[in-house]
Design an enzyme around this catalytic site. Structure first.
Site, mmCIF file in Angstrom:
data_model
loop_
_atom_site.group_PDB
_atom_site.id
_atom_site.type_symbol
_atom_site.label_atom_id
_atom_site.label_comp_id
_atom_site.label_asym_id
_atom_site.label_seq_id
_atom_site.Cartn_x
_atom_site.Cartn_y
_atom_site.Cartn_z
ATOM 1 N N LYS A 27 -31.392 -3.874 -19.114
ATOM 2 C CA LYS A 27 -30.819 -2.397 -19.887
ATOM 3 C C LYS A 27 -31.661 -2.637 -21.234
ATOM 4 C CE LYS A 27 -26.656 -1.840 -19.393
ATOM 5 N NZ LYS A 27 -25.053 -2.299 -19.710
ATOM 6 N N ARG A 98 -23.153 -3.803 -25.434
ATOM 7 C CA ARG A 98 -23.258 -3.978 -24.095
ATOM 8 C C ARG A 98 -24.004 -5.222 -23.470
ATOM 9 N NH1 ARG A 98 -23.035 1.796 -22.011
ATOM 10 N NH2 ARG A 98 -22.757 2.908 -23.913
ATOM 11 N N GLY A 107 -21.220 -4.226 -13.699
ATOM 12 C CA GLY A 107 -19.512 -4.060 -13.831
ATOM 13 C C GLY A 107 -19.238 -5.591 -14.021
ATOM 14 N N MET A 109 -20.157 -7.987 -16.521
ATOM 15 C CA MET A 109 -19.972 -8.495 -17.716
ATOM 16 C C MET A 109 -19.254 -7.212 -18.572
ATOM 17 S SD MET A 109 -23.071 -10.779 -18.186
ATOM 18 C CE MET A 109 -24.022 -9.578 -17.657
ATOM 19 N N ARG A 371 -31.669 2.120 -14.588
ATOM 20 C CA ARG A 371 -32.146 1.148 -13.830
ATOM 21 C C ARG A 371 -32.416 1.521 -12.433
ATOM 22 N NH1 ARG A 371 -26.203 -1.256 -13.887
ATOM 23 N NH2 ARG A 371 -25.203 0.296 -12.796
ATOM 24 N N HIS A 489 -22.351 -23.632 17.299
ATOM 25 C CA HIS A 489 -22.677 -23.023 18.443
ATOM 26 C C HIS A 489 -22.486 -21.512 18.323
ATOM 27 C CE1 HIS A 489 -22.062 -21.532 22.512
ATOM 28 N NE2 HIS A 489 -23.079 -22.442 22.814
ATOM 29 N N SER A 797 -43.342 -27.143 17.955
ATOM 30 C CA SER A 797 -42.303 -25.951 17.440
ATOM 31 C C SER A 797 -41.487 -26.842 16.679
ATOM 32 C CB SER A 797 -41.847 -25.623 18.752
ATOM 33 O OG SER A 797 -40.794 -24.500 18.040
ATOM 34 N N CYS A 864 -38.571 -22.849 15.283
ATOM 35 C CA CYS A 864 -37.726 -22.197 16.145
ATOM 36 C C CYS A 864 -36.155 -22.594 15.762
ATOM 37 C CB CYS A 864 -37.847 -22.581 17.755
ATOM 38 S SG CYS A 864 -37.692 -24.169 17.921
ATOM 39 N N TYR A 884 -46.782 -19.181 14.027
ATOM 40 C CA TYR A 884 -45.549 -18.184 14.077
ATOM 41 C C TYR A 884 -44.034 -18.585 13.757
ATOM 42 C CZ TYR A 884 -44.258 -20.976 18.246
ATOM 43 O OH TYR A 884 -43.702 -21.784 19.096
HETATM 44 C C1 PEP Z 1 -33.246 -26.919 16.581
HETATM 45 O O1 PEP Z 1 -32.858 -28.013 16.473
HETATM 46 O O2 PEP Z 1 -33.790 -26.530 15.282
HETATM 47 C C2 PEP Z 1 -33.465 -26.067 17.826
HETATM 48 C C3 PEP Z 1 -33.932 -25.082 17.866
HETATM 49 O O3 PEP Z 1 -32.772 -26.716 18.699
HETATM 50 P P1 PEP Z 1 -31.139 -26.411 18.861
HETATM 51 O O4 PEP Z 1 -30.577 -25.514 17.687
HETATM 52 O O5 PEP Z 1 -30.812 -25.997 20.294
HETATM 53 O O6 PEP Z 1 -30.889 -28.029 18.766
#
Ligand code: PEP
Ligand code: MG
Length: 906
Positions: A27, A98, A107, A109, A371, A489, A797, A864, A884
């Site tokens: 501000k 302000r 909003g 503060m 802003r 899971h 990976s 991954c 990747y």
């Molecule tokens: C991991 O452990 O990051 C993975 C990709 O395998 P999972 O989640 O299936 O154990």
């Protein structure tokens, strides 16, 4: 610590400027900048954010002493420019105080208006303006606001009404009037003294009469508000560090409540919901700032176009609209012209959509704030791309303007906004997988499938989920669990499916027996409707309507732009051809993780799998595996085909075998019947598979090394599917990945099995097919010995779910029990299962990449774990040279944008 603590502005000059937002807050910096570019702003000064930190270090009285001279000098600066005097009863100056942090915290503060009034000054103000009612109305507003914010007269219990409102209601009731503006000057005077009396009675303090005392009280209370619960919570949600502090801006008051040539309002240079380039906003004639937001009077639209649209939505006819609710464009055409020109000027100056506050005092327009406006995901994309097309910003800036996580809003169904407003929130859990879902409660996976097949929309409510529930989860609109964190899971699978999921909702008590769930006193049975907001974690009672999200052309253009700048490519975690296709449409260029365990649950497959598990002999296991082979081949065929031309990284069986056997008596009896053995035999095997810490038990490559025949079968299935595709003219690129290794020998033995199986198969088929064998780095020891592992592994990976679990020693399934406390006590800043821990887990990744590439310079490295779709983690992966990232299909666009931003940031 900088010496200069106070920066003045006014009359086209300023000591600060826009790029000083860290010091002056958004501000303060913009108020200075507006002065410099010729936008009319009341004069004032800003106390820096550094002083806020000083305030919390040294305390109130020290900081007041340090600031005294600067603040007094700056008040004089305002007096000179406004030609009036603070505290003077003949020609008074009033100010507003302000807050303003580096990042906008709307909003959160406190703000105080009309400061500088007392029993003498108010008389002067009445005389000066010739408007006694206005003067006393300003006074009672000031006492009310100051009494609340600075002196702390607030409702005691959350059910109580505001003490000042209570007094107002009493005064109005005595005269039988309803509206505030029906009160006479005498009644306003009466309010002032009643307010002061209540403050004295309830707080024991006198209301300060000296304007300078009032000013110090207000300044300190703005600093104090940095630490109020609202602000702390907001910072936590937005990841704003508390060290940033807030600045305080003190400005000359201008009044929108001085009659019918005065007004106040808020406006946006573009539509914050859709991103359309339409100037819009709301205003009120003869009103002060808080009236617009308080909802006591109906604000009117700024533009005629907006007003016509609004009237249509409200079902208000044209005669009533134009007479009772005219737009500013119609009612104050000249001022509207100025406002419109200035909003354009501000947007062109900042090259972004502006959210502005203004006041008109007796025909003169003043800006109080500008802003960069907050906006929805779709608006974010449209505005960035439009600004690019208009030549206001370049490509890199357009990419930087988009917040990767907000792309999510473009990908999932969303709740209808009006429906959501009316919905009752039952409880909150973790926003495990975004989106909106609504359906009838079921408690079991098979019921979910059945009900779904009968045409019902269902929400699966579970204490927790397991791989057995997969089909049910797939059939459900959404999943609600009582237990489990963000990588539980339910969460992982739901995100993979792009399915809405709220996990870890501790307040829900599921009773599977009677098929009911109790949520905060409300008992819901199977078949009752609930709705889930997977983006906020909210659970609503009943049906809240949803609508599918729209993916616009601009979104596609933005994605193309990402490809132009990115270095990291984005693959997906997918276990089915459908998921692979979804991800491919979102721009995934391969599969970074195909979890094969999900393929073993459909009828015949689970039978063969259980037969294999039950068998005591190699021969028996081989026989069962030979039944699984054609199914596996079919599954891999589908996935390789869906990702034709791109690499598909298939992981060998990973979870402990106990996940594939029934744990309830009914299931065990059924299994015994199917297998033609006694229930006791089944129970013995189930018991023998049970482990105290299955996550650290007989899983991953430990399975493949104890039962190499499983590896053989899966290799056969993968490669024979690829051969078939090759023969059919496709271009499959299979990769076979060994999970959870910690010792090089674990990998080498598995690799040998894979290579030998492949050689035999190729010989049999008379065809050679290139494929790669790699491994997951999920155990710290694997990362530390990566140079050995890379001798035979062609790629790494990083399974950062397990790597995080084992680096911290936190169970990924049980972290929810202590994570809230750890976050609260700041032991952890974020959930390390969501945001990659760059210092610790990240260091292991760095070591593994470096060591691995020392042995094998062209080693492909990817990630991954769930972090592969989290923007800050993706940027880290870019920095440490991964090739990747791989993430669930619905996070692919997010990762693509984060990867491009990472490449641009360097
Ligand atoms: C991991 O452990 O990051 C993975 C990709 O395998 P999972 O989640 O299936 O154990
Ligand atoms: Mg793992």
């Amino acid at each position: 610590m900088r010496e200069k603590r106070v920066y003045t502005f006014g009359n086209g000059k300023a000591e600060g400027k826009a790029d000083m937002r860290n010091l002056l807050g958004g501000k303060g910096a913009n108020l200075a900048e507006m002065n410099l570019i010729g936008v009319p702003v009341p004069p004032g000064f800003t106390i820096t954010t550094d002083v806020c930190n000083e305030y919390f270090e040294k305390g109130k009285s020290d900081v007041v002493a340090i600031l005294k001279e600067d603040v007094e000098r700056s008040v004089k600066h305002i007096e000179t420019l406004m030609n009036s005097k603070f505290g003077d009863s003949a020609n008074p100056l009033l100010v507003s105080v302000r807050s303003g942090a580096r990042a906008s915290m709307p909003g959160m503060m406190d703000t105080i208006l009309n400061l500088g009034l007392n029993d003498d000054v108010v008389v002067g103000l009445a005389k000066k303006t010739g408007n006694e009612r206005f003067a006393y109305d300003s006074y009672r507003r000031f006492v009310q606001m100051y009494g609340d914010v600075v002196m702390g007269l607030k409702p005691v219990n959350k059910e109580d009404i505001d003490p000042f409102e209570e007094i107002i209601q009493q005064v109005k009731a005595q005269r039988g009037i309803k509206l505030d503006n029906e009160m006479t000057t005498e009644e306003l005077k009466q309010l002032v003294s009643l307010f002061k009396k209540a403050i004295k009675e309830r707080t024991g303090q006198d209301f300060p009469n000296n304007p300078m005392d009032q000013l110090w009280g207000a300044i300190c209370s703005v600093f104090d508000s940095w630490m109020n619960d609202r602000a702390i919570l907001y910072r936590k949600m937005e990841g704003i560090p508390s060290e940033w502090g807030t600045a305080v801006s003190v400005m000359a008051m201008v009044f929108g409540n001085m009659g019918n040539t005065s007004a106040t309002g808020v406006c946006f240079s573009r539509d914050a919901a859709t991103g359309e380039n339409i100037f819009n906003g709301e205003y009120l004639v003869n009103a002060q700032g808080e009236d617009v937001v308080a909802g006591i009077r109906t604000p009117q639209q700024i533009t005629k176009e907006g007003s016509l649209r609004w009237a249509k939505q409200q079902d208000i006819n044209e005669d009533i609209r134009s007479s009772k609710y005219p737009s500013m464009e119609e009612a104050m055409p000249e001022i509207f012209g100025q406002l419109n020109a200035l909003q354009e000027k501000l947007e062109k100056h900042y090259h972004d959509m502006q959210d502005m506050e203004f006041t008109v005092q007796e025909g003169k327009l003043w800006f109080l704030q500008t802003r960069n406006g907050k906006r929805t995901g779709p608006a974010m994309v449209k505005i960035a791309m439009d600004l690019l097309y208009e030549g206001q910003i370049d490509e890199k800036t357009a990419l930087g303007r988009c917040e990767p996580n907000k792309l999510d809003e473009l990908l999932h169904p969303v709740f209808d906004k009006t429906a959501l407003k009316q919905a009752k929130v039952l409880t909150r859990g973790l926003p495990a997988s975004p989106g909106a879902a609504c359906g009838q409660i079921v408690f079991f996976a098979d019921d979910a499938e059945k009900w779904h097949a009968d045409g019902h929309q269902v929400i699966m409510v579970r204490i927790e989920t397991s791989p057995e529930d997969l089909a049910g989860m797939s059939a459900a609109e959404g999943i609600l669990t009582a237990r489990g964190g963000m990588t539980s899971h339910a969460a992982v699978v739901a995100r993979g499916m792009g399915k809405c999921c709220v996990s870890g909702a501790g307040a829900i008590n599921v009773d599977y027996k009677v098929r009911s769930v109790e949520i905060d006193g409300v008992i819901l049975k199977e078949g009752d409707y609930i709705s889930l907001n997977g983006s906020t974690g909210e659970v609503y009672l009943g049906q809240v309507n949803t609508k599918p999200a729209e993916v616009t052309g601009d979104f596609a253009e933005l994605m193309k732009l990402c490809d132009k700048y990115t270095r990291l490519v984005v693959r997906t975690n997918a276990d089915t051809p459908h998921d692979a296709e979804v991800a491919r449409n979102f721009g995934a260029v391969g599969i970074g993780l195909c979890r094969t365990e999900h393929m073993f649950f459909e009828n015949e497959k689970i039978k063969a799998m259980r037969e294999m598990i039950l068998s005591d002999t190699l021969e028996g296991r081989k026989k069962a595996l030979s039944k699984l082979l054609p199914y596996q081949k079919q599954d891999f065929y589908g996935i390789l085909k869906a990702m034709d031309g791109f690499p598909v990284n298939i992981r060998l069986l990973d979870p402990p075998l106990h996940e594939f056997v029934p744990h309830d008596l009914k299931g065990q009896e059924e299994m015994a019947k199917e297998m033609g053995v006694s229930v006791q035999k089944i129970q013995q095997r189930v018991n023998s598979l049970s482990e105290h810490n299955p996550m650290l038990g007989h899983r991953g490559c430990r399975l493949g090394n104890t039962y190499p025949e499983i590896t053989e079968m899966q290799t056969m299935a993968i490669l024979s599917a690829a051969i078939q595709l090759k023969k059919e003219g496709f271009d499959p690129h299979p990769e076979i990945m060994v999970p959870l290794i910690g010792i090089v020998n674990e990998f080498d033995l598995q690799e040998k099995v894979i290579r030998e199986t492949a050689a035999n198969l190729f010989k049999e088929e008379g065809i050679e097919l290139p494929f790669r064998v790699g491994t997951m780095i999920e155990i710290p020891r694997a990362a530390l010995t990566a140079d050995y592992i890379a001798k035979n592994a062609e790629y790494f990976s990083f399974g950062t779910n397990d790597l995080t679990q084992m680096t911290y020693g936190y169970s990924r399934d049980d972290i929810a029990s202590f994570l809230p406390v750890y976050l609260d006590k700041k032991i952890l800043n974020v959930d390390p299962f969501q945001v990659l821990d760059q210092k610790g887990v990240g260091e292991l990744i760095k070591i593994a990449v470096e060591k691995g590439r020392k042995t094998r310079p062209n080693l492909t490295c990817g990630i991954c774990g769930e972090h592969g779709g989290e923007p800050s983690s993706v940027k880290f992966c870019n920095r440490v040279g991964l090739n990747y990232v791989s993430c669930s299909p619905f996070r692919v666009p997010i990762a693509r944008l984060a990867a491009a931003q990472g490449a641009i940031e360097g």
